[in-house]
Design an enzyme around this catalytic site. Structure first.
Site, PDB file in Angstrom:
ATOM      1  N   LYS A 173       0.836  -1.205   0.000  1.00 41.64           N
ATOM      2  CA  LYS A 173       0.000   0.000   0.000  1.00 41.64           C
ATOM      3  C   LYS A 173       0.868   1.252   0.000  1.00 41.64           C
ATOM      4  O   LYS A 173       1.792   1.375   0.803  1.00 41.64           O
ATOM      5  CB  LYS A 173      -0.900   0.015   1.242  1.00 41.64           C
ATOM      6  CG  LYS A 173      -1.901  -1.126   1.275  1.00 41.64           C
ATOM      7  CD  LYS A 173      -2.724  -1.112   2.545  1.00 41.64           C
ATOM      8  CE  LYS A 173      -1.915  -1.363   3.795  1.00 41.64           C
ATOM      9  NZ  LYS A 173      -2.710  -1.577   4.996  1.00 41.64           N
ATOM     10  N   THR A 204      -7.088   9.821   8.147  1.00 44.42           N
ATOM     11  CA  THR A 204      -6.831   8.506   7.544  1.00 44.42           C
ATOM     12  C   THR A 204      -6.757   7.388   8.583  1.00 44.42           C
ATOM     13  O   THR A 204      -6.223   6.326   8.306  1.00 44.42           O
ATOM     14  CB  THR A 204      -5.512   8.525   6.746  1.00 44.42           C
ATOM     15  OG1 THR A 204      -4.459   8.904   7.655  1.00 44.42           O
ATOM     16  CG2 THR A 204      -5.551   9.485   5.578  1.00 44.42           C
ATOM     17  N   GLY A 206      -7.469   4.251  10.276  1.00 42.04           N
ATOM     18  CA  GLY A 206      -8.222   3.040   9.921  1.00 42.04           C
ATOM     19  C   GLY A 206      -8.329   2.744   8.434  1.00 42.04           C
ATOM     20  O   GLY A 206      -9.063   1.834   8.039  1.00 42.04           O
ATOM     21  N   THR A 207      -7.577   3.455   7.605  1.00 38.75           N
ATOM     22  CA  THR A 207      -7.660   3.174   6.152  1.00 38.75           C
ATOM     23  C   THR A 207      -7.246   1.734   5.846  1.00 38.75           C
ATOM     24  O   THR A 207      -7.865   1.068   5.017  1.00 38.75           O
ATOM     25  CB  THR A 207      -6.779   4.134   5.321  1.00 38.75           C
ATOM     26  OG1 THR A 207      -5.490   4.191   5.919  1.00 38.75           O
ATOM     27  CG2 THR A 207      -7.368   5.514   5.230  1.00 38.75           C
ATOM     28  N   GLY A 208      -6.180   1.275   6.511  1.00 40.04           N
ATOM     29  CA  GLY A 208      -5.670  -0.072   6.242  1.00 40.04           C
ATOM     30  C   GLY A 208      -6.671  -1.148   6.667  1.00 40.04           C
ATOM     31  O   GLY A 208      -6.904  -2.129   5.946  1.00 40.04           O
ATOM     32  N   CYS A 209      -7.276  -0.971   7.850  1.00 42.33           N
ATOM     33  CA  CYS A 209      -8.266  -1.937   8.349  1.00 42.33           C
ATOM     34  C   CYS A 209      -9.444  -1.987   7.384  1.00 42.33           C
ATOM     35  O   CYS A 209      -9.959  -3.065   7.056  1.00 42.33           O
ATOM     36  CB  CYS A 209      -8.794  -1.501   9.723  1.00 42.33           C
ATOM     37  SG  CYS A 209      -7.515  -1.271  10.951  1.00 42.33           S
TER      38      CYS A 209
HETATM   39  N1  LIG Z   1      -4.676  10.605   1.394  1.00 41.02           N
HETATM   40  C1  LIG Z   1      -5.063   9.502   0.757  1.00 41.02           C
HETATM   41  N2  LIG Z   1      -5.810   9.590  -0.376  1.00 41.02           N
HETATM   42  C2  LIG Z   1      -6.230   8.483  -1.010  1.00 41.02           C
HETATM   43  N3  LIG Z   1      -5.942   7.229  -0.620  1.00 41.02           N
HETATM   44  C3  LIG Z   1      -5.197   7.078   0.492  1.00 41.02           C
HETATM   45  C4  LIG Z   1      -4.708   8.186   1.242  1.00 41.02           C
HETATM   46  N4  LIG Z   1      -3.988   7.717   2.305  1.00 41.02           N
HETATM   47  C5  LIG Z   1      -4.036   6.380   2.226  1.00 41.02           C
HETATM   48  N5  LIG Z   1      -4.731   5.984   1.114  1.00 41.02           N
HETATM   49  C6  LIG Z   1      -5.017   4.617   0.701  1.00 41.02           C
HETATM   50  O1  LIG Z   1      -5.537   3.964   1.846  1.00 41.02           O
HETATM   51  C7  LIG Z   1      -5.231   2.574   1.782  1.00 41.02           C
HETATM   52  C8  LIG Z   1      -4.547   2.165   3.070  1.00 41.02           C
HETATM   53  O2  LIG Z   1      -3.201   2.548   2.947  1.00 41.02           O
HETATM   54  P1  LIG Z   1      -2.276   3.052   4.120  1.00 41.02           P
HETATM   55  O3  LIG Z   1      -0.900   3.019   3.585  1.00 41.02           O
HETATM   56  O4  LIG Z   1      -2.828   4.349   4.650  1.00 41.02           O
HETATM   57  O5  LIG Z   1      -2.567   1.894   5.168  1.00 41.02           O
HETATM   58  P2  LIG Z   1      -2.273   1.793   6.703  1.00 41.02           P
HETATM   59  O6  LIG Z   1      -1.124   2.665   7.068  1.00 41.02           O
HETATM   60  O7  LIG Z   1      -2.163   0.348   6.988  1.00 41.02           O
HETATM   61  O8  LIG Z   1      -3.582   2.364   7.351  1.00 41.02           O
HETATM   62  P3  LIG Z   1      -3.952   2.528   8.940  1.00 41.02           P
HETATM   63  O9  LIG Z   1      -2.780   2.129   9.756  1.00 41.02           O
HETATM   64  O10 LIG Z   1      -4.332   3.983   9.052  1.00 41.02           O
HETATM   65  O11 LIG Z   1      -5.137   1.664   9.147  1.00 41.02           O
HETATM   66  C9  LIG Z   1      -4.395   2.395   0.519  1.00 41.02           C
HETATM   67  O12 LIG Z   1      -5.234   2.000  -0.545  1.00 41.02           O
HETATM   68  C10 LIG Z   1      -3.825   3.791   0.290  1.00 41.02           C
HETATM   69  O13 LIG Z   1      -3.438   3.987  -1.044  1.00 41.02           O
HETATM   70  C1  LIG Z   2      -7.227  -1.946  17.076  1.00 40.16           C
HETATM   71  C2  LIG Z   2      -6.469  -1.338  15.955  1.00 40.16           C
HETATM   72  N1  LIG Z   2      -6.153  -2.110  14.879  1.00 40.16           N
HETATM   73  C3  LIG Z   2      -5.471  -1.571  13.851  1.00 40.16           C
HETATM   74  C4  LIG Z   2      -5.067  -0.260  13.865  1.00 40.16           C
HETATM   75  C5  LIG Z   2      -4.272   0.298  12.703  1.00 40.16           C
HETATM   76  O1  LIG Z   2      -4.923   1.313  12.068  1.00 40.16           O
HETATM   77  C6  LIG Z   2      -5.429   0.521  14.989  1.00 40.16           C
HETATM   78  N2  LIG Z   2      -5.087   1.835  15.082  1.00 40.16           N
HETATM   79  N3  LIG Z   2      -6.116  -0.044  16.004  1.00 40.16           N
END
Ligand SMILES: Nc1ncnc2c1ncn2[C@@H]1O[C@H](COP(=O)(O)OP(=O)(O)OP(=O)(O)O)[C@@H](O)[C@H]1O
Ligand SMILES: Cc1ncc(CO)c(N)n1
Length: 266
Positions: A173, A204, A206-209
């Protein structure tokens, strides 16, 4: 109705973890279930405390789900310790679980550590072989690949290295790279980029979750891997574009942005 299980941590502020997963599943029209690995006292600004469940309790949660309502897909998120990773792997093997998406959560958006140092080795050995996909962000992929990632070329090379070494499909990602928001899928089918519009939104959390649960939901609905990622990326972009702005730190997405109909209107 397709059924999806999330095995992850609870986020008291509702933007990440189990809460984000269940909201995402509901928005995808699938039936969501959960096995909680840990409680976090957390908000948009940081994580104040973490309370893990015992391995025995996590095993009982997973048994309770599989013995009654068998999930069509499973998402694994925050798992802080080796003992819990081992239980999850044992149970997923025992029930021959299908369509497993592993989000190797190591730190929160706010910077807090959510996994014990060194546990990634167990994750790699025990859980990756069961997974249909893993979804590391840049810092996680740096740890897994033992490489620095500064640009998209580094991202795809690191993802390819983990794919080769661990034998698992990898969605690298690009959210942390800045400039773009493109993600790359490395699988037996080759390399595929998912071009994302970078949205000027600091919220952003929780974007990854959200992305990994959306992928698991689509897999449960019998979409193929590539289509599942594409649809999930569109959903995530919509939830970010909605522009929800809550809390004092990096706020949550609007998971319900696409829920429509009179019932949902005020
Ligand atoms: N500002 C943004 N605009 C559009 N897409 C974004 C943006 N920031 C993150 N993304 C997208 O969000 C998704 C999750 O990516 P990210 O790298 O933020 O994950 P993460 O760090 O595991 O998330 P988190 O830890 O916040 O749950 C990917 O598809 C990424 O491209
Ligand atoms: C419980 C939990 N899982 C995953 C993440 C990563 O976004 C978070 N901040 N909290």
């Amino acid at each position: 109705m397709a059924k999806v299980l999330t095995i992850a941590g609870s986020d008291s502020s509702g933007g990440a973890g189990i809460q984000a997963d269940l909201k995402t599943m509901m928005a995808h029209g699938v039936y969501g279930m959960s096995a909680v690995t840990a409680l976090t006292a957390q908000n948009t600004a940081g994580v104040a405390a973490v309370q893990e469940v015992t391995p025995e309790f996590l095993a009982a949660e997973i048994d309770a789900v599989f013995e009654d309502i068998r999930p069509d897909a499973v998402k694994v998120g925050m798992v802080a310790s080796e003992d819990l990773i081992l239980v999850i792997a044992e149970k997923l093997r025992e029930y021959d679980a299908k369509h497993i998406v592993v989000d190797p959560v190591m730190t929160a958006t706010s910077g807090a550590e959510l996994m014990e140092k060194g546990a990634e080795a167990v994750l790699r050995e025990e859980l990756f072989p069961l997974a249909e996909l893993i979804t590391p962000n840049v810092p996680e992929l740096e740890i897994l690949s033992r490489r620095k990632i500064r640009c998209e070329k580094d991202l795809v090379e690191a993802a390819r290295k983990v794919w080769q070494e661990a034998g698992v499909n990898v969605l690298g990602k690009g959210g942390h790279l800045g400039g773009t928001a493109n993600d790359v899928l490395v699988s037996a089918a080759g390399i595929r980029w998912y071009m994302g519009q970078r949205i000027d939104n600091p919220n952003t959390h929780g974007t990854g979750c959200t992305l990994s649960s959306a992928i698991a939901s689509n897999l449960a609905k019998a979409y193929g891997l590539e289509a599942s990622v594409e649809l999930a990326k569109d959903y995530l972009t919509g939830a970010l574009l909605d522009g929800l702005d809550l809390g004092q730190g990096s706020g949550p997405l609007n998971h319900g942005f696409a829920l429509d109909g009179d019932f949902f209107r005020q």
